[in-house]
Enzyme design. Structure first.
Site, short mmCIF file in Angstrom:
data_model
loop_
_atom_site.label_atom_id
_atom_site.label_comp_id
_atom_site.label_asym_id
_atom_site.label_seq_id
_atom_site.Cartn_x
_atom_site.Cartn_y
_atom_site.Cartn_z
N GLY A 176 -10.44 -11.49 -50.74
CA GLY A 176 -10.71 -12.61 -49.86
C GLY A 176 -10.31 -12.27 -48.44
N CYS A 235 -1.55 -9.94 -49.65
CA CYS A 235 -2.29 -10.41 -48.49
C CYS A 235 -2.63 -9.22 -47.61
CB CYS A 235 -1.44 -11.42 -47.72
SG CYS A 235 -2.25 -12.09 -46.25
N LEU A 236 -3.89 -9.14 -47.19
CA LEU A 236 -4.30 -8.04 -46.33
C LEU A 236 -3.55 -8.04 -45.00
CD1 LEU A 236 -8.18 -8.14 -46.89
CD2 LEU A 236 -6.51 -6.53 -47.86
N GLN A 245 -7.81 -13.76 -39.94
CA GLN A 245 -7.32 -12.42 -40.26
C GLN A 245 -8.07 -11.32 -39.51
OE1 GLN A 245 -7.39 -13.25 -44.72
NE2 GLN A 245 -5.67 -11.81 -44.51
N HIS A 286 -5.42 -19.41 -51.22
CA HIS A 286 -4.80 -18.43 -50.32
C HIS A 286 -5.56 -18.37 -48.99
CE1 HIS A 286 -2.65 -14.51 -49.61
NE2 HIS A 286 -3.65 -14.41 -48.75
N GLU A 287 -6.88 -18.25 -49.06
CA GLU A 287 -7.68 -18.16 -47.83
C GLU A 287 -7.68 -19.49 -47.08
OE1 GLU A 287 -8.21 -15.24 -46.92
OE2 GLU A 287 -7.92 -14.34 -48.89
N HIS A 318 -4.78 -19.71 -44.87
CA HIS A 318 -4.94 -18.99 -43.60
C HIS A 318 -5.62 -19.86 -42.55
CE1 HIS A 318 -3.47 -14.97 -44.33
NE2 HIS A 318 -4.16 -14.87 -45.45
#
Length: 153
Positions: A46, A94-95, A51, A136-137, A140
């Site tokens: 994702g 997480c990226l 991000q 999660h996204e 963000h």
């Protein structure tokens, strides 16, 4: 399509609330194509617009591509309309925080309302890994980032 530069913990854009998408145009389509390319290259499941440094309410998810055929999903201006009262704790990465993972409590399912690239409204219910990734996204987009302690900041 182009890879976008990922933003990492400490970048202020990750702590800001993203603005709703107002224009459904070529600029949005390019952003989404770039986000998918960046997510797959990272490699992640994702990716939210903040991000990659864009403060708009857009995220992409593909929970299948690492284990099966790709199943890309796009969410513009998403809203969680309902969620299960029951939650489960799972480990997330997480990226934007490379090399670390966190235990996070998430609802077992979420009901979501969102728009597509043309602005058409959709609704759906997601559970399991899809619900986790969506939550999660979605976090963000609201300026929430996992911290080293596994809580949300």
């Amino acid at each position: 399509m182009a890879l976008r530069e990922l933003r990492f913990e400490g970048d202020p854009v990750l702590l800001e609330t993203a603005a709703p998408v107002q224009q459904f145009d070529d600029h949005l389509a390019t952003l989404v194509r770039d986000m998918f390319e960046t997510m797959y290259a990272a490699p992640g499941r994702g990716l939210a617009a903040p991000q990659v440094g864009v403060g708009t309410r857009v995220f992409v998810v593909d929970t299948d591509w690492k284990d099966a055929d790709p199943a890309p999903m796009l969410f513009v201006n998403p809203e969680i309309s309902d969620r299960s009262k029951e939650e489960a704790v799972g480990t997330e990465a997480c990226l934007s925080i490379p090399g670390k993972s966190f235990d996070v409590s998430r609802p077992l399912w979420v009901q979501l309302r969102w728009q597509d690239l043309e602005g058409v409204v959709h609704q759906g219910q997601f559970e399991g890994v899809q619900a986790i990734c969506i939550c999660h996204e979605f976090d963000h987009l609201n300026g929430l980032l996992l911290t080293r302690t596994g809580t949300l900041q």
